[in-house]
Design a protein around this motif. Structure first.
Motif, PDB file in Angstrom:
ATOM      1  N   TRP A 261       0.791  -1.227   0.000  1.00 11.83           N
ATOM      2  CA  TRP A 261       0.000   0.000   0.000  1.00 11.83           C
ATOM      3  C   TRP A 261       0.821   1.273   0.000  1.00 11.83           C
ATOM      4  O   TRP A 261       0.393   2.310   0.523  1.00 11.83           O
ATOM      5  N   LEU A 262       1.980   1.263  -0.627  1.00 13.54           N
ATOM      6  CA  LEU A 262       2.660   2.490  -0.994  1.00 13.54           C
ATOM      7  C   LEU A 262       2.825   2.473  -2.502  1.00 13.54           C
ATOM      8  O   LEU A 262       3.173   1.440  -3.088  1.00 13.54           O
ATOM      9  N   VAL A 266      -1.743   5.405  -4.858  1.00 10.96           N
ATOM     10  CA  VAL A 266      -2.269   5.342  -3.501  1.00 10.96           C
ATOM     11  C   VAL A 266      -2.275   6.732  -2.887  1.00 10.96           C
ATOM     12  O   VAL A 266      -1.330   7.502  -3.066  1.00 10.96           O
ATOM     13  N   TRP A 267      -3.354   7.051  -2.149  1.00  5.11           N
ATOM     14  CA  TRP A 267      -3.286   8.220  -1.269  1.00  5.11           C
ATOM     15  C   TRP A 267      -3.851   7.857   0.093  1.00  5.11           C
ATOM     16  O   TRP A 267      -4.761   7.059   0.213  1.00  5.11           O
ATOM     17  N   GLY A 286       5.822   7.854  -4.466  1.00  6.80           N
ATOM     18  CA  GLY A 286       4.773   8.671  -5.061  1.00  6.80           C
ATOM     19  C   GLY A 286       3.448   8.600  -4.340  1.00  6.80           C
ATOM     20  O   GLY A 286       2.415   9.024  -4.880  1.00  6.80           O
ATOM     21  N   THR A 287       3.442   8.104  -3.106  1.00  4.35           N
ATOM     22  CA  THR A 287       2.211   7.994  -2.337  1.00  4.35           C
ATOM     23  C   THR A 287       1.711   9.382  -1.929  1.00  4.35           C
ATOM     24  O   THR A 287       2.487  10.211  -1.458  1.00  4.35           O
ATOM     25  N   GLY A 288       0.428   9.646  -2.095  1.00  2.00           N
ATOM     26  CA  GLY A 288      -0.139  10.954  -1.790  1.00  2.00           C
ATOM     27  C   GLY A 288      -0.757  11.018  -0.410  1.00  2.00           C
ATOM     28  O   GLY A 288      -0.995  10.001   0.253  1.00  2.00           O
ATOM     29  N   VAL A 289      -1.058  12.250   0.031  1.00  2.00           N
ATOM     30  CA  VAL A 289      -1.581  12.497   1.372  1.00  2.00           C
ATOM     31  C   VAL A 289      -2.754  13.468   1.290  1.00  2.00           C
ATOM     32  O   VAL A 289      -2.689  14.478   0.587  1.00  2.00           O
ATOM     33  N   ALA A 290      -3.825  13.168   2.035  1.00  2.00           N
ATOM     34  CA  ALA A 290      -4.941  14.087   2.221  1.00  2.00           C
ATOM     35  C   ALA A 290      -4.804  14.707   3.608  1.00  2.00           C
ATOM     36  O   ALA A 290      -4.930  14.014   4.622  1.00  2.00           O
ATOM     37  N   VAL A 367      -2.828  14.296  -5.978  1.00  2.00           N
ATOM     38  CA  VAL A 367      -3.220  13.208  -5.086  1.00  2.00           C
ATOM     39  C   VAL A 367      -4.212  12.271  -5.771  1.00  2.00           C
ATOM     40  O   VAL A 367      -4.129  11.047  -5.626  1.00  2.00           O
ATOM     41  N   LEU A 368      -5.141  12.832  -6.542  1.00  2.00           N
ATOM     42  CA  LEU A 368      -6.164  12.022  -7.213  1.00  2.00           C
ATOM     43  C   LEU A 368      -5.726  11.532  -8.590  1.00  2.00           C
ATOM     44  O   LEU A 368      -6.513  10.908  -9.302  1.00  2.00           O
TER      45      LEU A 368
END
Length: 452
Positions: A261-262, A266-267, A286-290, A367-368
């Motif tokens: 899950w990285l 993925v965010w 490249g994992t995103g964050v909200a 992110v999306l």
């Protein structure tokens, strides 16, 4: 259709060079932006065009909400002084009695408020699906289309009940196989991968403390096989960190990496407690964050290290989170919250007003996975545009119009254009009756309470 011209405004493009035009224009044809520039628009080039005289207005990309739980609009005001785990335990019994009709009413209320706060794109994380509750994802897709907002729905899930060491009660979870099949079905029914898409679907097991390792691993495989994005909660609280270390012998980030899950598909929501090693892993994959500042403050979870994430080039977007942990439900106000809270954490230069606007627009698009389509005002991109009135008594005289969003109170919204269509005009919805939505919400909240 004739062109639409937004003329004589302060234009904040949020493009890669941060171009702004103190007096500028934007031209829309169909669903696309066809011109952005300094000075007044050459109206003779667009015969028959409709014109918005935007004198005294700030024009930005439409805001992008990267994390929400729309159904929670029906359960605001509960467990007001609780940390996350206690808050969840208090609310799971109500949430486990929702259905598609109640969810639709809550989603309509939540998205109406989001749109009226400048939000053109909504990412929803729905993870509770009681048996016999109907097509919940479909009801959310329907309400978004009715309001005219762009939707990134998720088919979430929980399969780790309390008897197995998880947090949710057993009656609120699904079996692993049922969750995976329903996720695939939701993608097949509602996901549109096209450039102009108004509805996309991601796969989103809820969190490390409510989902088995098997479901996380298999959901990641399924999502990648289907070519859709993946979403979950991560590193939200110190209690989650302790749970992962006790149960898995590693941090939440290391655990999520271990189960696949990285990645750049993925965010994660929240990421309040990322250490430098975890931030480096997010950046490398490249994992995103909200980032959800108000919700994190409401639940006392802490302040995410957004400055360090941005410096590492982690994609960071803005989120409201569920309205049961952020009763406001507005996205425009989260820009100021993000700026102020990150300055409180890391100093006065930790986040500028323009950093806040970037996170709320282009950061959210990254992110999306839609940075080529939305998030900035550029020729060829989809026409998702917010027009803010900064000429009134609350904002007149502010030296920098962008500071009206990042430091002052949220300006009145003159217009919200989504996919080239007017969704909000003079602060009000154009496609739905706000009073009717309020009545639906009131009735649905009462019905949900009666089911307890």
């Amino acid at each position: 259709m004739p062109a639409l011209i937004i003329d004589n405004a302060y234009i904040a493009t949020v493009n890669s060079r941060g171009v702004e035009h103190p007096i500028g224009h934007v031209v829309i044809e169909g669903t696309r932006i066809v011109a952005v520039g300094a000075g007044r628009a050459p109206q003779a080039d667009y015969p028959g065009a409709a014109v918005i005289n935007a004198t005294g207005k700030l024009v930005t990309p439409g805001l992008i909400n990267t994390h929400h739980h729309l159904y929670q609009w029906l359960t605001r005001g509960f467990a007001q002084d609780s940390i996350l785990f206690d808050w969840l335990v208090a609310l799971y019994p109500a949430w486990s009695r929702i259905d598609a009709d109640l969810t639709g009413a809550g989603a309509a209320g939540a998205m109406a408020v989001l749109a009226r706060s400048g939000c053109s794109t909504v990412a929803d994380h729905h993870y509770i699906f009681p048996q016999g509750s109907g097509d919940i994802v479909g009801s959310i897709v329907h309400e978004a289309a009715s309001l005219g907002v762009r939707l990134h729905a998720t088919r979430g899930s929980m399969d780790l009940g309390r008897s197995q060491g998880g947090l949710p009660p057993d009656f609120a979870v699904e079996t692993t196989g049922a969750a995976l099949q329903a996720s695939a079905d939701a993608v097949a029914a509602h996901h549109d991968p096209s450039f102009d898409s108004m509805a996309q679907v991601a796969i989103a097991p809820c969190s490390p403390f409510s989902v088995t390792s098997e479901l996380l691993r298999e959901a990641a495989i399924l999502g990648r096989d289907l070519g859709v994005r993946l979403h979950t909660h991560g590193s939200e609280t110190v209690e989650e960190d302790a749970f992962c270390r006790e149960r898995f012998g590693m941090s939440p980030t290391d655990y999520l990496q271990d189960v696949g899950w990285l990645g750049d598909d993925v965010w994660m929501a929240h990421c309040v407690h990322l250490d430098p090693d975890a931030i480096a892993k997010f950046a490398a994959t490249g994992t995103g964050v909200a980032h959800c500042p108000s919700s994190n403050g409401r639940l006392g979870a802490g302040i995410a290290p957004v400055r360090d994430m941005l410096r590492a080039n982690v994609a960071v977007g803005l989120g409201v989170d569920g309205a049961a942990s952020n009763e406001s439900g507005q996205l425009g106000t989260e820009i100021r919250q993000a700026v102020l809270m990150n300055r409180l954490r890391d100093g006065a230069d930790a986040m500028s007003a323009r950093d806040g606007l970037y996170v709320a627009t282009m950061g959210g698009a990254r992110v999306l996975g839609r940075q080529d389509q939305i998030g900035s005002l550029e020729v060829g991109k989809l026409a998702d545009i917010a027009v803010w009135d900064v000429s009134g008594v609350e904002h007149a005289g502010i030296a920098d119009p962008v500071a009206s969003l990042g430091l002052a109170g949220m300006p009145p919204l003159t217009a919200l254009i989504v996919n080239g269509q007017m969704t909000v005009s003079d602060g009000h919805l154009t496609r739905a009756d706000e009073h009717q939505i309020a009545r639906r919400v009131e009735a649905a909240s009462a019905e949900l309470a009666a089911r307890l």
